[in-house]
Design a protein around this motif. Structure first.
Motif, short mmCIF file in Angstrom:
data_model
loop_
_atom_site.label_atom_id
_atom_site.label_comp_id
_atom_site.label_asym_id
_atom_site.label_seq_id
_atom_site.Cartn_x
_atom_site.Cartn_y
_atom_site.Cartn_z
N ILE A 84 40.97 38.73 56.86
CA ILE A 84 41.10 40.04 56.22
C ILE A 84 40.58 39.90 54.78
O ILE A 84 40.37 38.78 54.30
CB ILE A 84 42.56 40.58 56.24
N THR A 85 40.37 41.02 54.13
CA THR A 85 39.83 40.98 52.78
C THR A 85 40.81 40.32 51.82
O THR A 85 42.00 40.65 51.80
CB THR A 85 39.51 42.41 52.30
N HIS A 86 40.31 39.39 51.04
CA HIS A 86 41.11 38.74 49.99
C HIS A 86 41.51 39.80 48.98
O HIS A 86 40.68 40.61 48.54
CB HIS A 86 40.26 37.65 49.32
N GLY A 87 42.77 39.83 48.62
CA GLY A 87 43.28 40.84 47.69
C GLY A 87 42.58 40.87 46.35
O GLY A 87 42.48 41.92 45.71
N GLY A 88 42.06 39.73 45.92
CA GLY A 88 41.36 39.69 44.65
C GLY A 88 40.13 40.59 44.63
O GLY A 88 39.79 41.16 43.59
N TYR A 89 39.47 40.74 45.77
CA TYR A 89 38.30 41.61 45.83
C TYR A 89 38.70 43.08 45.76
O TYR A 89 38.00 43.89 45.16
CB TYR A 89 37.47 41.33 47.08
N ILE A 90 39.81 43.41 46.39
CA ILE A 90 40.30 44.79 46.32
C ILE A 90 40.73 45.09 44.88
O ILE A 90 40.44 46.18 44.35
CB ILE A 90 41.48 45.02 47.30
N PHE A 91 41.39 44.13 44.23
CA PHE A 91 41.80 44.32 42.83
C PHE A 91 40.56 44.52 41.96
O PHE A 91 40.51 45.43 41.13
CB PHE A 91 42.61 43.11 42.34
N LEU A 92 39.54 43.67 42.14
CA LEU A 92 38.32 43.78 41.33
C LEU A 92 37.66 45.14 41.54
O LEU A 92 37.20 45.77 40.58
CB LEU A 92 37.36 42.65 41.69
N PHE A 93 37.63 45.61 42.78
CA PHE A 93 37.04 46.91 43.08
C PHE A 93 37.80 48.03 42.36
O PHE A 93 37.19 48.89 41.71
CB PHE A 93 37.05 47.12 44.60
#
Length: 170
Positions: A84-93
């Motif tokens: 699943i998508t790493h949360g850090g990428y969602i945070f960065l987005f």
């Protein structure tokens, strides 16, 4: 160049019903022609130099003072060991969308903090949209809410706190 002229605002009433596509910024639509001075400050200037967001394929669909909308498609490199998508990428987005909303023309505004709640997982190929708006701006401080969606589903909510820096000394 300096801070926005207002002391306190709420941007929800300032968000246009039909955003102007001339304000959109993305690495694919940047022109090599000279741009008006306003386009070289605030959010446009910040995104033009944001190599991390551009590398991830984040695009700025549209923005204006106190609001922004960005898009990102999840790629294989963004997934973790659970596929699943790493949360850090969602945070960065979400944080990139926050930066676009809080950087008014003529200002340099940075995050003083941010919190995110992950509500649903995302996967390779998911197309995400982040919409952000100013909740309040008082002096040099602001609070912004960002909602990250996949279609009609809310997958994350982010609250960012901003601080506008004083003008640089020459």
């Amino acid at each position: 160049m300096g801070q926005p002229a207002h002391d306190t605002t709420t941007a929800e009433s300032e968000t246009p019903n039909e955003p102007s596509p001339t304000e959109a910024v993305s690495p694919t639509n940047q022109s090599t022609e000279a741009a008006p001075a306003e386009q070289l400050t605030g959010a446009a200037a910040m995104f033009a130099n944001d190599r991390a967001s551009q590398h991830l394929g984040i695009t700025v669909d549209d923005h204006g003072p106190g609001w922004a909308q960005c898009s990102m498609t999840i790629t294989e490199i963004m997934t973790n060991g659970h596929d699943i998508t790493h949360g850090g990428y969602i945070f960065l987005f979400a944080d990139t969308t926050f930066a676009m909303a809080c950087n008014y023309p003529g200002s340099i505004t940075v995050a003083s903090g941010g919190d995110i709640d992950f509500l649903k997982p995302t996967h390779i190929g998911d197309e995400l949209i982040a919409r952000g708006h100013e909740v309040v701006k008082q002096g040099r401080s602001g609070i912004y809410d960002i909602t990250v969606t996949r279609g009609d589903e809310i997958i994350a909510t982010y609250r960012g706190r901003s601080r506008t820096l004083p003008p640089r000394k020459q």
